[in-house]
Design a protein around this motif. Structure first.
Motif, mmCIF file in Angstrom:
data_model
loop_
_atom_site.group_PDB
_atom_site.id
_atom_site.type_symbol
_atom_site.label_atom_id
_atom_site.label_comp_id
_atom_site.label_asym_id
_atom_site.label_seq_id
_atom_site.Cartn_x
_atom_site.Cartn_y
_atom_site.Cartn_z
ATOM 1 N N GLU A 199 -16.424 -19.029 15.279
ATOM 2 C CA GLU A 199 -15.183 -18.313 15.702
ATOM 3 C C GLU A 199 -14.735 -17.245 14.599
ATOM 4 N N VAL A 200 -14.733 -15.920 15.245
ATOM 5 C CA VAL A 200 -14.462 -14.841 14.275
ATOM 6 C C VAL A 200 -12.968 -14.739 14.005
ATOM 7 N N GLN A 201 -12.791 -14.639 12.533
ATOM 8 C CA GLN A 201 -11.369 -14.528 12.188
ATOM 9 C C GLN A 201 -11.230 -13.566 11.027
ATOM 10 N N LEU A 202 -10.054 -12.951 11.097
ATOM 11 C CA LEU A 202 -9.710 -11.738 10.181
ATOM 12 C C LEU A 202 -8.333 -12.020 9.877
ATOM 13 N N GLN A 203 -7.796 -12.285 8.690
ATOM 14 C CA GLN A 203 -6.629 -12.667 8.421
ATOM 15 C C GLN A 203 -5.944 -11.828 7.226
ATOM 16 N N ALA A 204 -5.063 -10.896 7.586
ATOM 17 C CA ALA A 204 -4.410 -10.190 6.230
ATOM 18 C C ALA A 204 -3.464 -10.924 5.831
ATOM 19 N N SER A 205 -3.154 -10.481 4.479
ATOM 20 C CA SER A 205 -2.077 -11.073 3.642
ATOM 21 C C SER A 205 -1.721 -10.207 2.619
ATOM 22 N N GLY A 206 -0.367 -10.257 2.256
ATOM 23 C CA GLY A 206 -0.198 -9.689 0.922
ATOM 24 C C GLY A 206 0.789 -8.734 1.139
ATOM 25 N N GLY A 207 1.317 -8.301 2.354
ATOM 26 C CA GLY A 207 2.384 -7.393 2.527
ATOM 27 C C GLY A 207 3.847 -7.832 1.991
ATOM 28 N N GLY A 208 4.762 -7.101 1.940
ATOM 29 C CA GLY A 208 6.155 -7.372 1.469
ATOM 30 C C GLY A 208 6.934 -6.059 1.444
ATOM 31 N N LEU A 209 7.970 -6.213 0.642
ATOM 32 C CA LEU A 209 9.114 -5.306 0.379
ATOM 33 C C LEU A 209 8.814 -4.767 -1.089
ATOM 34 N N VAL A 210 8.837 -3.457 -0.976
ATOM 35 C CA VAL A 210 8.377 -2.856 -2.517
ATOM 36 C C VAL A 210 9.394 -1.422 -2.539
ATOM 37 N N GLN A 211 9.660 -1.175 -3.689
ATOM 38 C CA GLN A 211 10.329 0.137 -3.995
ATOM 39 C C GLN A 211 9.220 1.152 -4.015
ATOM 40 N N ALA A 212 9.607 2.423 -3.500
ATOM 41 C CA ALA A 212 9.014 3.409 -3.882
ATOM 42 C C ALA A 212 8.227 3.691 -5.292
ATOM 43 N N GLY A 213 7.150 4.097 -5.077
ATOM 44 C CA GLY A 213 6.246 4.339 -6.353
ATOM 45 C C GLY A 213 5.642 2.885 -6.879
ATOM 46 N N ARG A 231 -1.207 -5.108 -3.193
ATOM 47 C CA ARG A 231 -2.423 -5.318 -2.886
ATOM 48 C C ARG A 231 -2.731 -6.372 -1.961
ATOM 49 N N LEU A 232 -3.419 -5.881 -0.565
ATOM 50 C CA LEU A 232 -3.502 -6.695 0.742
ATOM 51 C C LEU A 232 -4.906 -7.225 0.672
ATOM 52 N N SER A 233 -5.081 -8.373 1.302
ATOM 53 C CA SER A 233 -6.046 -9.074 1.186
ATOM 54 C C SER A 233 -6.590 -9.358 2.727
ATOM 55 N N CYS A 234 -7.731 -9.353 3.033
ATOM 56 C CA CYS A 234 -8.371 -9.710 4.517
ATOM 57 C C CYS A 234 -9.565 -10.835 4.235
ATOM 58 N N MET A 286 -14.356 -11.439 1.534
ATOM 59 C CA MET A 286 -13.171 -10.681 1.224
ATOM 60 C C MET A 286 -13.140 -9.263 1.165
ATOM 61 N N VAL A 287 -11.984 -8.686 1.878
ATOM 62 C CA VAL A 287 -11.766 -7.265 1.693
ATOM 63 C C VAL A 287 -10.290 -7.040 1.147
ATOM 64 N N TYR A 288 -10.321 -6.069 0.242
ATOM 65 C CA TYR A 288 -9.084 -5.751 -0.229
ATOM 66 C C TYR A 288 -8.515 -4.256 -0.247
ATOM 67 N N LEU A 289 -7.113 -4.057 -0.342
ATOM 68 C CA LEU A 289 -6.686 -2.631 -0.214
ATOM 69 C C LEU A 289 -5.717 -2.550 -1.285
ATOM 70 N N GLN A 290 -5.837 -2.149 -2.278
ATOM 71 C CA GLN A 290 -4.870 -1.891 -3.618
ATOM 72 C C GLN A 290 -4.299 -0.413 -3.161
ATOM 73 N N MET A 291 -2.820 -0.762 -3.123
ATOM 74 C CA MET A 291 -1.989 0.412 -2.621
ATOM 75 C C MET A 291 -1.203 0.686 -3.867
ATOM 76 N N ASN A 292 -1.242 1.769 -4.649
ATOM 77 C CA ASN A 292 -0.450 2.525 -5.652
ATOM 78 C C ASN A 292 0.430 3.469 -5.225
#
Length: 127
Positions: free
Chosen positions: A1-15, A19-22, A78-84
């Motif tokens: 079974e192919v699965q891709l699950q994103a996590s790590g979102g939320g509410l943040v202030q500008a600036g 880090r999102l994870s897959c 795992m794949v990550y997206l670091q957002m700064n």
């Protein structure tokens, strides 16, 4: 079974940063490109970044270069997206998705290049 699950979102202030994870399963991780996409309310889904085989094939959208970094841990599938330096314009639902067998990252990486979509995680950046 192919699965891709994103996590790590939320509410943040500008600036701020997130880090999102897959987490992926059900396929040979090294055989596929994995991309990050986002869709803001009322706008089309757009590709943000792509990676395959660690950094053997990689692409980043101009809109996020210098702020977002895609990376992978092949041992953990795992794949990550670091957002700064997040901006209110980054507010969207973020998705990770899998490309097609034997193909790498296209430039740009678009929805036509995706064979499987994961469920998204919401990112809200306040001003």
């Amino acid at each position: 079974e192919v699965q891709l699950q994103a996590s790590g979102g939320g509410l943040v202030q500008a600036g701020g940063s997130l880090r999102l994870s897959c987490a992926t399963s059900g396929f040979e991780f090294d055989d596929y490109a994995i991309g990050w996409f986002r869709q803001a309310p009322g706008k089309e889904r757009e590709g943000i970044a792509c990676i395959k085989s660690n950094i053997d094939s990689i692409w980043n959208a101009d809109a996020v270069k210098g702020r977002f970094t895609i990376s992978s841990d092949n041992a953990k599938n795992m794949v990550y997206l670091q957002m700064n330096s997040l901006k209110p314009e980054d507010t969207a639902v973020y998705y990770c998705a899998r490309g097609f067998l034997k193909y790498g990252c296209y430039s740009p990486f678009k929805i036509e290049h995706i064979g499987w979509w994961g469920q998204g995680t919401e990112v809200t950046v306040s001003s």
